[in-house]
Design an enzyme around this catalytic site. Structure first.
Site, PDB file in Angstrom:
ATOM      1  N   SER A 107       0.836  -1.217   0.000  1.00 27.84           N
ATOM      2  CA  SER A 107       0.000   0.000   0.000  1.00 27.84           C
ATOM      3  C   SER A 107       0.866   1.261   0.000  1.00 27.84           C
ATOM      4  CB  SER A 107      -0.867  -0.018   1.261  1.00 27.84           C
ATOM      5  OG  SER A 107      -1.367   1.274   1.537  1.00 27.84           O
ATOM      6  N   TYR A 130      -2.406   5.503  -4.072  1.00 26.64           N
ATOM      7  CA  TYR A 130      -3.473   6.470  -3.812  1.00 26.64           C
ATOM      8  C   TYR A 130      -3.028   7.763  -4.464  1.00 26.64           C
ATOM      9  CZ  TYR A 130      -5.945   3.862  -0.118  1.00 26.64           C
ATOM     10  OH  TYR A 130      -6.691   2.952   0.585  1.00 26.64           O
ATOM     11  N   THR A 156      -5.990   2.562  -6.752  1.00 21.32           N
ATOM     12  CA  THR A 156      -7.230   2.465  -5.962  1.00 21.32           C
ATOM     13  C   THR A 156      -8.099   3.686  -6.231  1.00 21.32           C
ATOM     14  OG1 THR A 156      -6.168   1.113  -4.294  1.00 21.32           O
ATOM     15  CG2 THR A 156      -8.153   2.285  -3.610  1.00 21.32           C
ATOM     16  N   LYS A 252      -8.625  -0.727  -9.025  1.00 14.93           N
ATOM     17  CA  LYS A 252      -9.263  -1.340  -7.842  1.00 14.93           C
ATOM     18  C   LYS A 252     -10.336  -0.433  -7.257  1.00 14.93           C
ATOM     19  CE  LYS A 252      -7.969  -3.060  -3.223  1.00 14.93           C
ATOM     20  NZ  LYS A 252      -8.411  -2.033  -2.287  1.00 14.93           N
ATOM     21  N   HIS A 276     -13.758  -1.904  -0.893  1.00 16.45           N
ATOM     22  CA  HIS A 276     -12.719  -1.557   0.075  1.00 16.45           C
ATOM     23  C   HIS A 276     -12.966  -2.263   1.418  1.00 16.45           C
ATOM     24  CE1 HIS A 276      -9.427   1.571   0.039  1.00 16.45           C
ATOM     25  NE2 HIS A 276      -9.368   1.229   1.294  1.00 16.45           N
TER      26      HIS A 276
HETATM   27  C1  LIG Z   1      -6.906  -2.375   7.690  1.00 15.10           C
HETATM   28  C2  LIG Z   1      -7.140  -2.176   6.233  1.00 15.10           C
HETATM   29  C3  LIG Z   1      -6.389  -1.221   5.550  1.00 15.10           C
HETATM   30  C4  LIG Z   1      -6.565  -1.077   4.169  1.00 15.10           C
HETATM   31  N1  LIG Z   1      -5.754  -0.195   3.486  1.00 15.10           N
HETATM   32  C5  LIG Z   1      -5.844  -0.137   2.140  1.00 15.10           C
HETATM   33  C6  LIG Z   1      -4.918   0.655   1.400  1.00 15.10           C
HETATM   34  O1  LIG Z   1      -4.011   1.255   1.945  1.00 15.10           O
HETATM   35  N2  LIG Z   1      -5.077   0.693   0.044  1.00 15.10           N
HETATM   36  C7  LIG Z   1      -6.094   0.032  -0.601  1.00 15.10           C
HETATM   37  O2  LIG Z   1      -6.203   0.108  -1.822  1.00 15.10           O
HETATM   38  N3  LIG Z   1      -6.952  -0.730   0.094  1.00 15.10           N
HETATM   39  C8  LIG Z   1      -6.844  -0.841   1.425  1.00 15.10           C
HETATM   40  N4  LIG Z   1      -7.698  -1.654   2.116  1.00 15.10           N
HETATM   41  C9  LIG Z   1      -8.694  -2.433   1.391  1.00 15.10           C
HETATM   42  C10 LIG Z   1      -8.106  -3.785   0.961  1.00 15.10           C
HETATM   43  O3  LIG Z   1      -7.154  -3.620  -0.052  1.00 15.10           O
HETATM   44  C11 LIG Z   1      -9.193  -4.724   0.443  1.00 15.10           C
HETATM   45  O4  LIG Z   1      -9.930  -4.082  -0.553  1.00 15.10           O
HETATM   46  C12 LIG Z   1     -10.131  -5.192   1.561  1.00 15.10           C
HETATM   47  O5  LIG Z   1      -9.408  -5.491   2.723  1.00 15.10           O
HETATM   48  C13 LIG Z   1     -10.889  -6.407   1.108  1.00 15.10           C
HETATM   49  O6  LIG Z   1     -11.789  -6.813   2.081  1.00 15.10           O
HETATM   50  P1  LIG Z   1     -11.498  -7.979   3.141  1.00 15.10           P
HETATM   51  O7  LIG Z   1     -10.610  -7.368   4.186  1.00 15.10           O
HETATM   52  O8  LIG Z   1     -12.839  -8.310   3.644  1.00 15.10           O
HETATM   53  O9  LIG Z   1     -10.788  -9.095   2.404  1.00 15.10           O
HETATM   54  C14 LIG Z   1      -7.537  -1.833   3.486  1.00 15.10           C
HETATM   55  C15 LIG Z   1      -8.286  -2.770   4.189  1.00 15.10           C
HETATM   56  C16 LIG Z   1      -8.090  -2.956   5.553  1.00 15.10           C
HETATM   57  C17 LIG Z   1      -8.890  -3.989   6.264  1.00 15.10           C
END
Ligand SMILES: Cc1cc2nc3c(=O)[nH]c(=O)nc-3n(C[C@H](O)[C@H](O)[C@H](O)COP(=O)(O)O)c2cc1C
Length: 387
Positions: A107, A130, A156, A252, A276
């Site tokens: 990330s 981002y 994203t 994404k 997300h």
């Molecule tokens: C704690 C956390 C931080 C996240 N940070 C980012 C991020 O920095 N960039 C991003 O594109 N998605 C981020 N996401 C979304 C994840 O990439 C992903 O879309 C999501 O976790 C999928 O759902 P799931 O946790 O139920 O598998 C984050 C998700 C979580 C849980």
């Protein structure tokens, strides 16, 4: 040592080991958390079709994702502050993914920097971007990802503004944690997390601090995000970023058929159907419900991946059966990392692979490439009749 057999076992260990503010950061959705909850409960509405008396020997989960061979069609999703769940978390997760043979996505909002992860793994990973208002920062970070040998850019698109997550505001989420009486009391009970954290230099946002002019005070993630993320991001900007990157591109955060068509028009190697993990628009439909319509619209023109709600190998099989070429997992591997570091991420991947493999066999299939709609029983109203 407890006997670990499910992703939920790892989640309970993560809850016990990591400071509350970081576990809560992982285990939150935005506002009422309806979408967060439905991301998982909608998977339960899909049922699998048991088949018998078929040869179940010699099975394989091997596949490809955007042209790369993978041990199973699963990539580790970008997760901000991974290095706060466990010291050097990004490096540990990347190493576990590499050994298992699946892609890792770093990330923008990671604790370990692109350079730290590249140095520690010496293998390509995907980098998630981002888009910030500071164009110079964006140009630089794209160049840094190229220089580090990242073999795909994951752009994203569903976080121009941050969905409000109540727990993060109440906990005063920050990296490193601010030492208030409340956090000190909590961290004092998390000694193994703390001891490891004392041994690393990676305790703030490694990709940002020292690289973005504005990164003088990132202590409040929510207000920093509000100031720095580019609210004007549009398809023209996406086209320019694609050109600047020049390599494989994954878009994404797509949850709508019209947006999926626009993504294909702009040109990409894959899209990720995602909300997300329920952290942005609360009240949006779950990603698994939106998947079939998006696959029907663009599935022959780009690789369709999905994430949000995957907690088991059965879930991955269901996504694949509804047309996803592959999936990303977020929390399912973060629980493992928070529980046991690199070994925990490996454990998560092993659990998912084993569940997927045995379930595929019980559905009468031997090759993940042959898993299709035929293995599923889908309720008639699954996609919903929305006006
Ligand atoms: C704690 C956390 C931080 C996240 N940070 C980012 C991020 O920095 N960039 C991003 O594109 N998605 C981020 N996401 C979304 C994840 O990439 C992903 O879309 C999501 O976790 C999928 O759902 P799931 O946790 O139920 O598998 C984050 C998700 C979580 C849980």
């Amino acid at each position: 040592m407890p006997v670990i057999t499910t992703i939920d076992d790892l989640k309970q260990m993560h809850r016990r080991r990591a400071p509350k503010m970081f576990f809560d950061y992982c285990e939150s959705g935005s506002w009422t958390e309806q979408t967060f909850r439905e991301n998982t409960s909608d998977f339960d509405k899909l049922r699998l079709r048991q088949r018998i008396a078929v040869d179940m020997s010699n099975r394989t989960l091997a596949s490809t994702m955007i042209g790369r061979d993978v041990a199973m069609p699963v990539a580790l999703a970008p997760v901000g502050m991974t290095g706060m769940q466990c010291a050097d978390g990004e490096i540990k997760a990347a190493r576990a993914a590499l050994k298992f043979g699946v892609p890792y996505t770093l990330s923008t909002m990671s604790i370990c920097s692109i350079e730290d992860v590249a140095k520690a793994t010496k293998a390509p990973f995907w980098f998630q971007l981002y888009v910030m208002r500071d164009e110079e920062f964006v140009d630089n970070i794209i160049n840094r990802a190229k220089h580090a040998g990242c073999d795909a850019l994951v752009l994203t698109l569903d976080l121009q503004l941050l969905g409000q997550r109540h727990k993060d505001l109440k906990n005063g989420l920050s990296a490193p944690p601010k030492l208030t009486p409340k956090t000190i009391l909590n961290i004092a009970t998390k000694w193994s997390w703390g001891l490891e954290m004392l041994q690393t230099k990676n305790r703030s946002f490694g990709n940002i601090v020292g690289h973005a002019k504005s990164a003088t005070d990132m202590s409040s993630l929510s207000s920093w995000t509000a100031e720095q993320f580019e609210p004007k991001l549009d398809w023209g900007m996406i086209a320019r970023l694609k050109e600047k990157w020049g390599g494989k591109l994954i878009l994404k955060g797509i949850l709508d058929v019209e947006d999926a068509k626009k993504a294909v028009a702009v040109g990409c190697d894959a899209i990720v159907v995602s909300n997300h993990g329920g952290r942005q628009l609360d009240g949006a439909l779950s990603a698994i419900r939106m998947l079939p319509a998006i696959v029907a619209a663009v599935g022959t023109q780009t690789e369709v991946l999905m994430d949000s709600g995957i907690r088991s190998g059965q879930d991955i099989l269901k996504a694949r059966a509804l047309g996803a070429h592959g999936v990303m997992i977020g929390r399912a591997y973060i629980y493992g990392l928070g529980a046991m570091g690199e070994a925990g991420v490996t454990k998560s991947l092993e659990i998912l692979a084993r569940e997927m493999d045995l379930t595929m066999a019980l559905c009468g299939k031997r090759d993940i490439a042959d898993v299709d709609r035929d293995v599923l029983l889908v309720p008639k109203d699954f996609e919903g009749d929305w006006a």
